[in-house]
Scaffold this motif. Structure first.
Motif, PDB file in Angstrom:
ATOM      1  N   ASP A  99       0.734  -1.091   0.094  1.00  0.00           N
ATOM      2  CA  ASP A  99       0.076  -0.126  -0.045  1.00  0.00           C
ATOM      3  C   ASP A  99       0.758   1.251  -0.066  1.00  0.00           C
ATOM      4  OD1 ASP A  99      -2.051  -1.676   0.071  1.00  0.00           O
ATOM      5  OD2 ASP A  99      -2.202  -1.420   2.234  1.00  0.00           O
ATOM      6  N   ALA A 100       1.936   1.258   0.637  1.00  0.00           N
ATOM      7  CA  ALA A 100       2.851   2.248   0.643  1.00  0.00           C
ATOM      8  C   ALA A 100       3.287   2.517  -0.799  1.00  0.00           C
ATOM      9  CB  ALA A 100       4.055   1.946   1.844  1.00  0.00           C
ATOM     10  N   LEU A 101       3.820   1.764  -1.644  1.00  0.00           N
ATOM     11  CA  LEU A 101       4.071   2.278  -3.061  1.00  0.00           C
ATOM     12  C   LEU A 101       3.254   2.655  -3.889  1.00  0.00           C
ATOM     13  CD1 LEU A 101       6.479  -0.744  -3.721  1.00  0.00           C
ATOM     14  CD2 LEU A 101       7.173   1.418  -3.366  1.00  0.00           C
ATOM     15  N   GLY A 102       1.722   2.305  -3.536  1.00  0.00           N
ATOM     16  CA  GLY A 102       0.888   2.784  -4.341  1.00  0.00           C
ATOM     17  C   GLY A 102       0.695   2.229  -5.641  1.00  0.00           C
ATOM     18  N   THR A 103      -0.207   2.715  -6.349  1.00  0.00           N
ATOM     19  CA  THR A 103      -0.366   2.518  -7.957  1.00  0.00           C
ATOM     20  C   THR A 103       0.096   3.389  -8.911  1.00  0.00           C
ATOM     21  OG1 THR A 103      -2.581   3.495  -7.880  1.00  0.00           O
ATOM     22  CG2 THR A 103      -2.498   1.253  -7.170  1.00  0.00           C
ATOM     23  N   ASN A 104       1.016   4.301  -8.346  1.00  0.00           N
ATOM     24  CA  ASN A 104       1.461   5.195  -9.592  1.00  0.00           C
ATOM     25  C   ASN A 104       2.168   4.655 -10.625  1.00  0.00           C
ATOM     26  OD1 ASN A 104      -0.061   7.406  -8.131  1.00  0.00           O
ATOM     27  ND2 ASN A 104       1.901   7.913  -6.851  1.00  0.00           N
ATOM     28  N   PHE A 105       3.033   3.655 -10.029  1.00  0.00           N
ATOM     29  CA  PHE A 105       3.996   3.087 -11.071  1.00  0.00           C
ATOM     30  C   PHE A 105       3.701   1.551 -10.971  1.00  0.00           C
ATOM     31  CE2 PHE A 105       6.395   6.639  -9.325  1.00  0.00           C
ATOM     32  CZ  PHE A 105       6.267   7.644 -10.420  1.00  0.00           C
TER      33      PHE A 105
END
Length: 898
Positions: A799-805
């Motif tokens: 969740d911390a990395l997210g979905t941006n990349f």
């Protein structure tokens, strides 16, 4: 006339037959086996002593075993049945170490054809034990006759021998031809023969699912007379039902009617096995499990302890998945709390705790208050686990339940029992926030008399984190201070850190002043670690100048920021040790240059290893540790080269790859060192020609098939005498934003000077030569490293990395024998590390979710979630989701799989 008692002779003539037993004496006694007139009773005594020696692990040499073996075979001339049994046992123990067994084969074959059934059965077992695959064909006709023998002992011996032959791969093709005879043995009147026949028949057909299914269905419909065979059949049915998985809604489970019918069997062992199988079915429903509960309830009131224990074990298992299903048994289970057998009583308590209602909690606790002191630790752990589950289920009862655990924590018990209670408190503090103060109070009382250092340090850390946030933090300091004056160095160091936490929050000046006084006392501690922690805390927290509140706040914030290291502590430790060992401290240490990936050569000692303990245990000093780390480091050769040392430590060093065949003129190994902006190829070369001296040895590399290489620098090995290893380097500098993937053609170029074998001197002149070696390939796994510290929670890191990349893609992989092999291949190809144990896959799994973490060049966190699905045709479908902090890296990893 006095009657001679053989048992008394064996036991009492010279005391115990095992008193003062020695191998040499027993081997001497074995000579009586060759006497013309056999002394039967004395031979038995010697054989018993010999078997005792072998059973205790005494090793006989090959000569000793062979000599004894042939001596024992001479006892076949005796007709005494008890002596013959001992002879059979001795042959089985000694035959695998004897050089020749062919001589005893004739004797055993003769016994197989004997009229004495005892001889026939035992000789069959021994012969199949010592025979090899070729000899099985010679004795096959005897074994096939025995399979259908009227004597149950003989038939069972042949069936069991067939199982052993299959198990050890001796003549399995022969045993598989016995299907008709084994099937006929299924109708034998002896229950034992039926049981062994079913086991062998299943073992023959176990690799043919269709044949196994037909066998099980046929026997389930016709029924078997032997209770043991029925139990075995139930287990085979259970395997089929587990393989079938959970049925769809509205569908009936195959073969469930057979299990249900077994619940009404006359024998308790069959009823128990059927109930146990139903309780362990995947996705079992309350309606399916209720008939099993009903018959188990009848077991609870039977007088036999083993029956009650068996029933309670299954009811405990049911209570974990369907607690309401065992509610009808509550009154019977409560009666068992007072059972004389403590194991039965423990299971009864845990079952009641798992299914107790909110109103009955206190009543149950009163019943078991004095119970814990009478049972073993392994059962205490189960009771604690049940209480923890009950507390989470009924939070309003946490006060009563935690007081009960607190009382148990102060009672006698081992480490695992105390650890289970501490774990329970930690979980309850997280799930029931209002219970924190009660938990901390019980834990403080516990560490006053705790004899386990690990638990004490763990609790002290918890007090440091949670204590300052309580309504009255000052009451916890007394318990921490007691550890400073009463405990060992490890606990004292943990106590210092816990005290520092109390001064690192917005507490009263009086409390901070009290903490300062306690920490200053630790500055004169005999242990280095305790002194260092106290000094660091006083200086960094500003406790030496409490009047300057602004400075205290500023330092506290700075300390918190410094605690958030951008790299793992073990990597930082190794780099600091290397920095000190290098001696060049004029240039400052760069924290951002420390890799987050797992690094080879990391010191195994913890950061907190005390120097005094280190010296006492012979552990090297920091400077010595730095030198040792250099010696064990796979990148040490590169770092020792003056032209390359300025590049610093590589982010990753790959294992060495052989580029030449064995016994060639020159042997070459390549080690790949990966940097943020370059790849250094280290070529370790050995000259195996004693009449040549190689000079200026370059390794030319062709990077036409590799993208992004901007510049190539070659560093030669100056000289390569015969047998002396040398190293050449090729430095590939890459363009920014590109990744060096592909194949590299390598050619060794050097000057050859002939060497005079007589004098060892090389000619002045020389000539240039080249030597082609294997290509070096750069794959995705070379640029990826396993992290030094796996995320404690994959979901949180995800969740911390997210979905941006984020990049998602699906692939079809080649044929694999199972999901497990596909998962292993994916991990190896990507070079990532599995998280949360997802690399372990069941042999029967058809689908699996693999979680992986990695560090991509340069220091980029990468997480991967892979769904692996096994197809009937052997193919594997793979769906991956890649997340990282760089879009190009996410795309590259996904494309690399394709």
């Amino acid at each position: 006339m006095a009657v001679y008692d053989e048992r008394k002779y064996l036991k009492d003539e010279d005391g115990s037959p095992f008193d003062g037993i020695e191998k040499g004496a027993v081997l001497q006694e074995c000579r009586i086996f060759s006497d013309v007139q056999l002394k039967t009773f004395k031979c038995k005594k010697v054989l018993v002593r010999l078997l005792f020696l072998v059973g205790q692990g005494e090793k006989l040499t090959r000569d000793e075993a062979t000599g004894v073996f042939f001596s024992v075979t001479k006892l076949f001339q005796s007709k005494d049945e008890s002596l013959r049994r001992l002879v059979y046992l001795a042959i089985k123990e000694l035959a695998h170490t004897a050089e020749e067994v062919i001589i005893v084969t004739n004797c055993l074959t003769k016994d197989i054809n004997s009229d004495v059934d005892m001889y026939r059965a035992n000789a069959t077992r021994v012969l199949c034990k010592i025979t090899d695959a070729q000899m099985v064909q010679q004795i096959e006709r005897y074994l096939k006759q025995e399979l259908v023998d009227r004597d149950s002992v003989v038939a069972s011996a042949a069936l069991v021998s067939g199982q052993q032959l299959l198990l050890h791969g001796k003549g399995d093709y022969v045993v598989r031809r016995w299907v008709n005879e084994v099937t006929q043995a299924m109708n034998h009147p002896s229950p034992m023969v039926q049981y062994h026949a079913l086991a062998l028949l299943y073992q023959i057909k176990q690799h043919d699912r269709l044949a196994v299914s037909r066998l099980v269905q046929t026997l389930a419909q016709s029924g078997t007379r032997s209770p043991l065979a029925t139990v075995l059949l139930i287990r085979y049915v259970a395997r089929m039902m587990h393989d079938a998985g959970v049925p769809a809604a509205g569908e009936d489970r195959p073969m469930f009617h057979f299990l249900d019918s077994c619940l009404r069997h006359m024998k308790d062992i069959v009823v128990y096995e059927a109930a146990r199988t139903i309780a362990s079915l995947p996705g079992v429903t309350p309606a399916e499990i209720q008939p099993a509960v009903n018959v188990l309830q009848l077991f609870l009131v039977q007088p036999r302890t083993v029956t009650k224990f068996a029933a309670m074990r299954i009811l405990n298992q049911i209570a974990e998945i369907h607690p309401m299903a065992i509610m009808p048994c509550h009154s019977d289970i409560e009666t068992l709390i007072a059972d004389s057998n403590r194991s039965v009583a423990t299971l009864a308590i845990t079952a009641l705790l798992r299914t107790a209602s909110e109103s009955s909690v206190e009543r149950i606790l009163k019943q078991i208050q004095n119970f814990l002191s009478d049972i073993a630790d392994e059962f205490k752990v189960k009771v604690v686990d049940a209480i923890r589950t009950l507390c989470v289920k009924y939070p309003s009862k946490h006060y009563v339940l935690m007081n009960f655990l607190g009382s148990a924590l102060r009672e006698e018990g081992g480490y695992e029992f105390k650890k289970s209670i501490v774990d329970a408190y930690l979980e309850l503090m997280e799930k029931i926030p209002e219970s924190k103060e009660i938990c901390l109070g019980h834990l403080c009382e516990f560490i006053e008399d705790c004899e386990h250092t690990t638990l004490s340090t763990r609790i002290l850390h918890l007090l440091g984190v949670e204590g300052p946030q309580m309504s009255n933090p000052g009451k916890f300091i007394r318990y921490i201070y007691n550890r400073l004056i009463l405990e060992n160095a490890t606990v004292r160091a943990a106590a210092v850190s816990a005290l520092a936490h109390f001064a690192n929050v917005d507490t009263t000046p009086k409390l901070r002043e009290s903490v300062s006084v306690l920490l200053k006392q630790s500055l004169v501690d005999v242990d280095d670690e305790v002194r260092d922690r106290a000094a660091y805390a006083l200086r960094s927290l500003g406790l030496d100048n409490l009047e300057d509140a602004e400075r205290l706040t500023r330092l506290a914030i700075k300390t918190h920021e410094n605690a958030m290291l951008p790299c793992p502590v073990p990597n930082l430790e190794m780099e600091l040790l290397r920095y000190i060992a290098g001696g060049n401290t004029a240039q400052g240490f760069k924290l951002e240059g420390v890799s987050k990936a797992a690094m080879a050569g990391v010191a195994s000692e913890d950061i907190g290893q005390k120097a005094s303990d280190s010296r006492a245990m012979g552990i090297p000093t920091p400077a010595e540790k730095g030198r040792d780390a250099v010696a064990a480091d796979p990148a040490s050769t590169l770092l020792a080269n003056p032209e390359l040392a300025e590049m610093g430590r590589p982010l990753k060093t790959c294992p060495a790859v052989e580029l030449t065949e064995e016994e060639t003129e020159y042997t070459v190994k390549c080690v790949k060192h990966i940097y943020a902006d370059a790849v250094v190829l280290e070529f370790n070369i050995v000259n195996t020609l004693d009449e040549q001296l190689l000079e200026d040895v370059f390794m030319r590399v062709d990077t036409e098939e590799m993208e992004g290489v901007e510049k190539i620098n070659l560093i030669p090995a100056p000289k390569l005498p015969y047998g002396t290893p040398g190293t050449a380097f090729s430095v590939l500098e890459r363009e920014e934003g590109t990744f060096p993937l592909g194949s590299i053609a390598c050619t060794m170029r050097f000057t050859v000077r002939d060497v005079d074998p007589a004098t060892g001197e090389a000619d002045e002149g020389g000539y240039t030569d080249e030597y082609q070696v294997e290509e070096v390939s750069m794959g995705l796994a070379d640029l990826m490293s396993a992290p030094a510290e796996l995320p404690t929670s994959f979901r949180s890191a995800w969740d911390a990395l997210g979905t941006n990349f984020q990049v998602e893609d699906s692939f079809t992989l080649g044929n694999h024998s199972s999901v497990g092999t596909a998962v292993s291949a994916i991990i190896d190809f990507l070079g990532m590390a599995s998280c949360e144990g997802t690399d372990r896959v069941s042999d029967r799994a058809t689908s699996h979710v693999l979680l992986m973490a990695g560090i991509f060049v340069p220091n980029i966190d990468v997480l991967c979630r892979a769904q692996v699905t096994f197809q009937d045709d052997g193919g594997v479908d793979l769906n991956v989701i890649i997340r990282s902090s760089d879009q190009a890296v996410s795309q590259l990893v996904a494309e690399g799989i394709a």
